[in-house]
Design a protein around this motif. Structure first.
Motif, PDB file in Angstrom:
ATOM      1  N   HIS A 232       0.860  -1.187   0.000  1.00 51.90           N
ATOM      2  CA  HIS A 232       0.000   0.000   0.000  1.00 51.90           C
ATOM      3  C   HIS A 232       0.890   1.228   0.000  1.00 51.90           C
ATOM      4  O   HIS A 232       1.784   1.354   0.834  1.00 51.90           O
ATOM      5  CB  HIS A 232      -0.909  -0.027   1.244  1.00 51.90           C
ATOM      6  N   LYS A 233       0.669   2.107  -0.953  1.00 56.51           N
ATOM      7  CA  LYS A 233       1.504   3.312  -1.097  1.00 56.51           C
ATOM      8  C   LYS A 233       2.985   2.941  -1.213  1.00 56.51           C
ATOM      9  O   LYS A 233       3.862   3.562  -0.599  1.00 56.51           O
ATOM     10  CB  LYS A 233       1.275   4.274   0.071  1.00 56.51           C
ATOM     11  N   ASN A 234       3.250   1.871  -1.989  1.00 52.11           N
ATOM     12  CA  ASN A 234       4.605   1.386  -2.274  1.00 52.11           C
ATOM     13  C   ASN A 234       5.349   0.859  -1.050  1.00 52.11           C
ATOM     14  O   ASN A 234       6.577   0.712  -1.080  1.00 52.11           O
ATOM     15  CB  ASN A 234       5.449   2.481  -2.946  1.00 52.11           C
ATOM     16  N   VAL A 235       4.640   0.580   0.024  1.00 49.04           N
ATOM     17  CA  VAL A 235       5.240   0.005   1.226  1.00 49.04           C
ATOM     18  C   VAL A 235       4.593  -1.351   1.484  1.00 49.04           C
ATOM     19  O   VAL A 235       3.371  -1.465   1.490  1.00 49.04           O
ATOM     20  CB  VAL A 235       5.047   0.915   2.454  1.00 49.04           C
ATOM     21  N   GLU A 236       5.427  -2.380   1.688  1.00 47.58           N
ATOM     22  CA  GLU A 236       4.905  -3.715   1.949  1.00 47.58           C
ATOM     23  C   GLU A 236       4.713  -3.935   3.448  1.00 47.58           C
ATOM     24  O   GLU A 236       5.601  -3.638   4.247  1.00 47.58           O
ATOM     25  CB  GLU A 236       5.841  -4.781   1.383  1.00 47.58           C
ATOM     26  N   SER A 237       3.545  -4.461   3.800  1.00 48.53           N
ATOM     27  CA  SER A 237       3.253  -4.836   5.189  1.00 48.53           C
ATOM     28  C   SER A 237       3.199  -6.349   5.264  1.00 48.53           C
ATOM     29  O   SER A 237       2.489  -6.998   4.496  1.00 48.53           O
ATOM     30  CB  SER A 237       1.901  -4.260   5.629  1.00 48.53           C
ATOM     31  N   ASN A 238       3.959  -6.898   6.191  1.00 45.09           N
ATOM     32  CA  ASN A 238       4.055  -8.352   6.322  1.00 45.09           C
ATOM     33  C   ASN A 238       2.979  -8.862   7.269  1.00 45.09           C
ATOM     34  O   ASN A 238       3.205  -9.044   8.451  1.00 45.09           O
ATOM     35  CB  ASN A 238       5.448  -8.730   6.837  1.00 45.09           C
ATOM     36  N   GLY A 239       1.776  -9.057   6.735  1.00 38.41           N
ATOM     37  CA  GLY A 239       0.677  -9.562   7.537  1.00 38.41           C
ATOM     38  C   GLY A 239      -0.270  -8.460   7.993  1.00 38.41           C
ATOM     39  O   GLY A 239       0.002  -7.260   7.854  1.00 38.41           O
ATOM     40  N   ILE A 240      -1.398  -8.899   8.573  1.00 39.30           N
ATOM     41  CA  ILE A 240      -2.462  -7.987   8.989  1.00 39.30           C
ATOM     42  C   ILE A 240      -1.986  -7.010  10.055  1.00 39.30           C
ATOM     43  O   ILE A 240      -2.228  -5.801   9.976  1.00 39.30           O
ATOM     44  CB  ILE A 240      -3.674  -8.779   9.512  1.00 39.30           C
ATOM     45  N   ASN A 241      -1.315  -7.528  11.084  1.00 35.51           N
ATOM     46  CA  ASN A 241      -0.918  -6.661  12.207  1.00 35.51           C
ATOM     47  C   ASN A 241       0.048  -5.570  11.767  1.00 35.51           C
ATOM     48  O   ASN A 241      -0.025  -4.431  12.256  1.00 35.51           O
ATOM     49  CB  ASN A 241      -0.304  -7.490  13.332  1.00 35.51           C
ATOM     50  N   ASP A 242       0.934  -5.894  10.849  1.00 31.45           N
ATOM     51  CA  ASP A 242       1.874  -4.900  10.334  1.00 31.45           C
ATOM     52  C   ASP A 242       1.123  -3.818   9.561  1.00 31.45           C
ATOM     53  O   ASP A 242       1.413  -2.619   9.697  1.00 31.45           O
ATOM     54  CB  ASP A 242       2.906  -5.589   9.439  1.00 31.45           C
ATOM     55  N   LEU A 243       0.134  -4.238   8.773  1.00 33.85           N
ATOM     56  CA  LEU A 243      -0.678  -3.267   8.032  1.00 33.85           C
ATOM     57  C   LEU A 243      -1.442  -2.361   8.995  1.00 33.85           C
ATOM     58  O   LEU A 243      -1.481  -1.134   8.808  1.00 33.85           O
ATOM     59  CB  LEU A 243      -1.646  -4.004   7.112  1.00 33.85           C
ATOM     60  N   LEU A 244      -2.055  -2.937  10.023  1.00 33.47           N
ATOM     61  CA  LEU A 244      -2.792  -2.139  11.003  1.00 33.47           C
ATOM     62  C   LEU A 244      -1.863  -1.146  11.708  1.00 33.47           C
ATOM     63  O   LEU A 244      -2.242   0.006  11.953  1.00 33.47           O
ATOM     64  CB  LEU A 244      -3.452  -3.052  12.036  1.00 33.47           C
ATOM     65  N   GLU A 245      -0.673  -1.581  12.025  1.00 29.96           N
ATOM     66  CA  GLU A 245       0.282  -0.708  12.707  1.00 29.96           C
ATOM     67  C   GLU A 245       0.625   0.496  11.828  1.00 29.96           C
ATOM     68  O   GLU A 245       0.688   1.634  12.310  1.00 29.96           O
ATOM     69  CB  GLU A 245       1.551  -1.497  13.040  1.00 29.96           C
ATOM     70  N   ARG A 246       0.813   0.263  10.553  1.00 26.79           N
ATOM     71  CA  ARG A 246       1.130   1.358   9.623  1.00 26.79           C
ATOM     72  C   ARG A 246      -0.026   2.351   9.510  1.00 26.79           C
ATOM     73  O   ARG A 246       0.191   3.547   9.296  1.00 26.79           O
ATOM     74  CB  ARG A 246       1.480   0.802   8.242  1.00 26.79           C
ATOM     75  N   LEU A 247      -1.241   1.842   9.645  1.00 22.24           N
ATOM     76  CA  LEU A 247      -2.427   2.698   9.527  1.00 22.24           C
ATOM     77  C   LEU A 247      -2.853   3.268  10.875  1.00 22.24           C
ATOM     78  O   LEU A 247      -3.872   3.953  10.959  1.00 22.24           O
ATOM     79  CB  LEU A 247      -3.581   1.898   8.915  1.00 22.24           C
ATOM     80  N   GLU A 248      -2.083   2.963  11.942  1.00 19.31           N
ATOM     81  CA  GLU A 248      -2.361   3.415  13.310  1.00 19.31           C
ATOM     82  C   GLU A 248      -3.731   2.942  13.794  1.00 19.31           C
ATOM     83  O   GLU A 248      -4.539   3.701  14.316  1.00 19.31           O
ATOM     84  CB  GLU A 248      -2.226   4.943  13.418  1.00 19.31           C
ATOM     85  N   LEU A 249      -3.961   1.643  13.586  1.00 15.15           N
ATOM     86  CA  LEU A 249      -5.179   0.978  14.033  1.00 15.15           C
ATOM     87  C   LEU A 249      -4.820  -0.151  14.980  1.00 15.15           C
ATOM     88  O   LEU A 249      -3.751  -0.768  14.851  1.00 15.15           O
ATOM     89  CB  LEU A 249      -5.956   0.420  12.831  1.00 15.15           C
ATOM     90  N   ARG A 250      -5.701  -0.433  15.931  1.00 16.23           N
ATOM     91  CA  ARG A 250      -5.499  -1.531  16.883  1.00 16.23           C
ATOM     92  C   ARG A 250      -6.526  -2.622  16.624  1.00 16.23           C
ATOM     93  O   ARG A 250      -7.716  -2.336  16.535  1.00 16.23           O
ATOM     94  CB  ARG A 250      -5.643  -1.027  18.326  1.00 16.23           C
ATOM     95  N   PRO A 251      -6.093  -3.892  16.487  1.00 19.69           N
ATOM     96  CA  PRO A 251      -7.049  -4.962  16.185  1.00 19.69           C
ATOM     97  C   PRO A 251      -7.854  -5.367  17.416  1.00 19.69           C
ATOM     98  O   PRO A 251      -7.318  -5.484  18.520  1.00 19.69           O
ATOM     99  CB  PRO A 251      -6.145  -6.108  15.729  1.00 19.69           C
ATOM    100  N   PHE A 252      -9.142  -5.586  17.229  1.00 14.92           N
ATOM    101  CA  PHE A 252     -10.021  -6.126  18.270  1.00 14.92           C
ATOM    102  C   PHE A 252     -11.011  -7.059  17.584  1.00 14.92           C
ATOM    103  O   PHE A 252     -11.408  -6.826  16.446  1.00 14.92           O
ATOM    104  CB  PHE A 252     -10.788  -5.015  18.998  1.00 14.92           C
ATOM    105  N   GLY A 253     -11.429  -8.109  18.287  1.00 14.55           N
ATOM    106  CA  GLY A 253     -12.406  -9.020  17.713  1.00 14.55           C
ATOM    107  C   GLY A 253     -11.778  -9.950  16.687  1.00 14.55           C
ATOM    108  O   GLY A 253     -10.557 -10.083  16.576  1.00 14.55           O
ATOM    109  N   ARG A 254     -12.632 -10.579  15.901  1.00 11.80           N
ATOM    110  CA  ARG A 254     -12.215 -11.633  14.978  1.00 11.80           C
ATOM    111  C   ARG A 254     -12.396 -11.190  13.535  1.00 11.80           C
ATOM    112  O   ARG A 254     -13.466 -10.713  13.154  1.00 11.80           O
ATOM    113  CB  ARG A 254     -13.056 -12.881  15.254  1.00 11.80           C
TER     114      ARG A 254
END
Length: 512
Positions: A232-254
């Motif tokens: 995303h935006k020429n940056v690779e995120s290795n998995g869901i949690n890495d993507l969420l971290e880049r977007l400044e989001l915290r995962p909750f639920g399933r």
């Protein structure tokens, strides 16, 4: 479907993609010119003075789907030209920001398919913005297709939902995304979207992949094991949690997924997709088989809908070839799932806050009334995401309930009841702590009054015997200090006894 092409398109695109076609007619195309981009994808542009030779060919649904995947809904829209059911592609007014797939990529993807090839796929991750982040911090991205979906959501909420709380859900497109399975060399293109609730800051991050080319099963299998890479935006995120971290989001639920497919799928493909397995070790049975045999939860006969705890599949009897129409159709079920995931995220966050508050209570024995009040308020808001009674139309309401039940809303309610039980226990403990602190303050105040009276009495008695004011004061202070130490010792001993009794009672309750 009929398409407008020329000889170059047939030789360089249609034939290399192994698309079967029939020649319908030769035409003179006025007011347009046929253009090609750097990946050899074709499209029409208006041109006042142009008049070119072209052909009309007939292509099957399978061929149209494959051509749509190559042309890509992200970069081109398909519009009628000249007459009804005769189409060509037109460039969307923006530049691509994700890696474009070549003819070779498309052919390789289709050759690898092991299930659910003709479909649109939505990966949904419930989450919450980090502290200090709001929707104003989202860098949004404009696209005709995303605007169509956003307008579809807004219209649907306005017409079918009477709940103002739901109208606080807004949608943002965060840009294009490549979904990559690096080990196998597969690449899909899609949109990164977010549904954001303005009151709670609860979100659902969505990775929307139109025209899947190498099988939904392959993507879902890697999604479940968190092996997908997101560019995303020429940056690779290795998995869901890495993507969420880049977007400044915290995962909750399933996290969950939705598949919208045509009706040329086998029962076994549906079962494997519900289980999120591309190559099962054997034939899958159990509840997954029962879901397909007996649990079509669709209200209308326009589709069949099957749901597991992880995935919803809608098998459309008329998988519309015009993907702009198709994506708009998918809005309603997507919103139901968003509401379920938002409630799941809200409950999971409350549960984690409760555990943290419990740990704080044990560690500090402090007054957590402020935290408890905040959690109680959050719980009252979380339950409002399940207010399906506010849906205006009975059929839509029934559909929402069916999807929610199959997606595991019962387990969310169980978590709610567990949260409520923990909260009630914490309120009771907190009340006892407040009473203890108040009693300690009161007792200390009474002791202070008694000490002042005792000091004067002891000082007067000692002074009568030794006739020395200074020494009598010192001896009085020593006596009062010893009395205070004894008083504190007895209080602590009594407090420890009460604490042991509470622990014993709690242990007995857990055993029972």
């Amino acid at each position: 479907m009929h398409l407008i092409v020329n000889n170059r398109i047939i030789d360089d695109i249609i034939k290399p993609l192994n698309i079967q076609f029939e020649h319908v007619n030769d035409i003179k195309l006025n007011g347009y010119k046929i253009c090609f981009d750097e990946k050899n994808r074709f499209y029409l542009e208006t041109s006042r003075d142009e008049s070119i030779d072209a052909k009309i060919i007939s292509v099957t649904n399978n061929g149209v789907y494959k051509l749509d995947a190559f042309e890509s809904a992200i970069d081109f829209k398909k519009l009628e030209v000249l007459e009804k059911d005769t189409y060509s592609y037109f460039k969307v007014s923006k530049n691509s920001s994700s890696d474009i797939l070549s003819l070779e990529d498309i052919n390789s993807n289709f050759a690898s398919n092991m299930g659910m090839n003709h479909c649109d796929l939505n990966l949904l991750i419930p989450c919450k913005t980090k502290k200090g982040i709001t929707d104003k911090d989202f860098i949004t991205y404009n696209h005709e297709l995303s605007l169509l979906r956003a307008n579809g959501f807004a219209k649907m909420i306005k017409e079918e939902f009477g709940n103002e709380y739901f109208k606080k859900i807004v949608r943002y497109l965060l840009g294009e995304v490549n979904v990559i399975i690096k080990d196998e060399g597969f690449n899909a293109r899609g949109f990164l979207e977010i549904a954001y609730h303005q009151d709670t800051k609860i979100c659902v991050l969505e990775i929307y992949i139109p025209n899947v080319t190498f099988g939904a099963n392959k993507i879902l299998s890697n999604y479940l094991s968190d092996k997908l890479i997101f560019k995303h935006k020429n940056v690779e995120s290795n998995g869901i949690n890495d993507l969420l971290e880049r977007l400044e989001l915290r995962p909750f639920g399933r996290r969950r997924s939705m598949v919208f497919c045509d009706n040329n799928v086998t029962k076994r493909e549906i079962i494997n997709t519900l289980a999120n397995e591309e190559i099962p070790m054997g034939k899958i049975g159990g509840t997954f088989l029962e879901n397909v045999n007996n649990e079509n939860i669709a209200i209308y006969d326009t589709a069949e809908v099957y749901v597991s705890r992880s995935t919803m599949i809608e098998v459309e009897k008329d998988f519309v070839e015009n993907y702009y129409v198709r994506y708009e159709y998918e809005v309603l079920e997507t919103f139901f799932v968003e509401l379920i995931l938002m409630q799941d995220a809200a409950m999971d966050k409350i549960y984690k806050n409760l555990l943290s508050a419990q740990d704080s209570e044990i560690t500090t024995k402090g007054n957590n009334s402020g935290v408890i009040d905040e959690i109680s308020f959050d719980m009252s808001k979380a339950t409002r995401f399940a207010d399906f009674e506010s849906i205006n139309f009975p059929t839509v309401r029934e559909s929402a309930y069916r999807i929610a039940k199959k997606f595991g809303i019962d387990s969310v309610y169980e978590k709610y009841e567990e949260n409520k039980s923990i909260l009630q226990d914490m309120i009771a403990v907190n009340r006892r702590e407040i009473e203890r602190q108040e009693n300690e303050i009161k007792n200390n105040f009474l002791f202070l009054i008694s000490a002042i009276s005792l000091f004067g009495m002891i000082s007067g008695i000692v002074d009568n015997f030794i006739n020395n004011v200074k020494i009598s004061y010192i001896l009085s202070l020593v006596a009062i200090s010893l009395a205070y130490i004894l008083y504190r010792y007895l209080l602590k001993k009594n407090s420890d006894t009460d604490s042991k009794n509470e622990q014993t009672t709690g242990a007995n309750n857990e055993e029972n």
